[in-house]
Design an enzyme around this catalytic site. Structure first.
Site, PDB file in Angstrom:
ATOM      1  N   GLY A  46      -7.721 -42.887 -27.191  1.00  0.00           N
ATOM      2  CA  GLY A  46      -7.239 -41.487 -27.295  1.00  0.00           C
ATOM      3  C   GLY A  46      -7.176 -40.900 -25.999  1.00  0.00           C
ATOM      4  O   GLY A  46      -7.771 -41.053 -24.881  1.00  0.00           O
ATOM      5  N   LEU A  95     -12.286 -41.035 -21.239  1.00  0.00           N
ATOM      6  CA  LEU A  95     -11.438 -41.334 -20.150  1.00  0.00           C
ATOM      7  C   LEU A  95     -11.827 -40.540 -19.021  1.00  0.00           C
ATOM      8  O   LEU A  95     -11.634 -40.935 -17.814  1.00  0.00           O
ATOM      9  CB  LEU A  95      -9.987 -41.661 -20.415  1.00  0.00           C
ATOM     10  CG  LEU A  95      -9.514 -42.807 -21.155  1.00  0.00           C
ATOM     11  CD1 LEU A  95      -8.061 -42.943 -21.341  1.00  0.00           C
ATOM     12  CD2 LEU A  95     -10.041 -44.173 -20.721  1.00  0.00           C
ATOM     13  N   GLU A 137     -10.339 -36.025 -29.616  1.00  0.00           N
ATOM     14  CA  GLU A 137      -9.266 -35.602 -28.905  1.00  0.00           C
ATOM     15  C   GLU A 137      -8.964 -33.981 -29.184  1.00  0.00           C
ATOM     16  O   GLU A 137      -8.595 -33.287 -28.319  1.00  0.00           O
ATOM     17  CB  GLU A 137      -8.070 -36.489 -29.069  1.00  0.00           C
ATOM     18  CG  GLU A 137      -8.347 -37.771 -28.764  1.00  0.00           C
ATOM     19  CD  GLU A 137      -8.886 -38.131 -27.296  1.00  0.00           C
ATOM     20  OE1 GLU A 137      -8.487 -37.240 -26.619  1.00  0.00           O
ATOM     21  OE2 GLU A 137      -9.257 -39.201 -27.314  1.00  0.00           O
TER      22      GLU A 137
HETATM   23 NI    NI Z   1     -12.017 -37.784 -24.111  1.00  0.00          NI
END
Ligand code: NI
Length: 173
Positions: A46, A95, A137
């Site tokens: 995501g 990330l 997200e």
């Molecule tokens: Ni994230």
């Protein structure tokens, strides 16, 4: 399509609330294409627009629970969670916080309402990892990180122990 730079934890952009998308134009389509490419190249499941420095309510999620076992990228513009049920507690990462995982409890099943890249509204259900990714997200769009929801970042030993236990459970089922 192009890879975009992923902002890292500590960048103040990640703690800001994103504005709704109002123009479903070429610029949005390029953003969504780039976000998908960036997510896939980073092996993520995501990515939210603020992570690439765009303070708009748009996310991409990798759906891995398809019947044919093929992965597909889901685009959610102006998403909101309209239903959720169940509970799952698993290591979660981001990330923007590379290599860090923490135990986060999320609903196991969520239904989201969102617009597609052309502005059409739709509803979509996600279970397991996909439900987790929807929640993670959408949190980004309100300036929230998973690190606010876990009590600590797991050490390598803790993470290994967790996966070893999972493997053992699978082996005895
Ligand atoms: Ni994230």
């Amino acid at each position: 399509m192009a890879l975009r730079n992923i902002l890292k934890e500590g960048d103040e952009t990640l703690s800001r609330r994103c504005r709704p998308v109002t123009d479903f134009n070429k610029r949005l389509h390029e953003l969504l294409d780039d976000m998908a490419e960036t997510m896939l190249s980073a092996n993520g499941v995501g990515l939210a627009a603020p992570q690439v420095g765009v303070l708009r309510r748009a996310v991409v999620v990798l759906e891995t629970n398809t019947p044919e076992g093929e992965e597909c990228v889901i685009e959610l513009v102006n998403p909101e969670i309209v239903e959720s049920s169940g509970e799952q507690t698993e290591p979660e990462g981001c990330l923007s916080v590379p290599g860090a995982y923490g135990m986060v409890t999320r609903p196991d099943h969520v239904k989201v309402r969102a617009q597609d890249r052309n502005g059409e509204w739709f509803e979509l259900e996600g279970v397991g990892l996909t439900a987790r990714a929807f929640c993670h997200e959408i949190d980004h769009l309100d300036g929230h990180m998973f690190t606010e929801l876990c009590d600590h970042i797991l050490s390598e030993e803790e993470l290994e122990a967790y996966y070893a236990e999972q493997r053992q459970q699978e082996g005895t089922e």
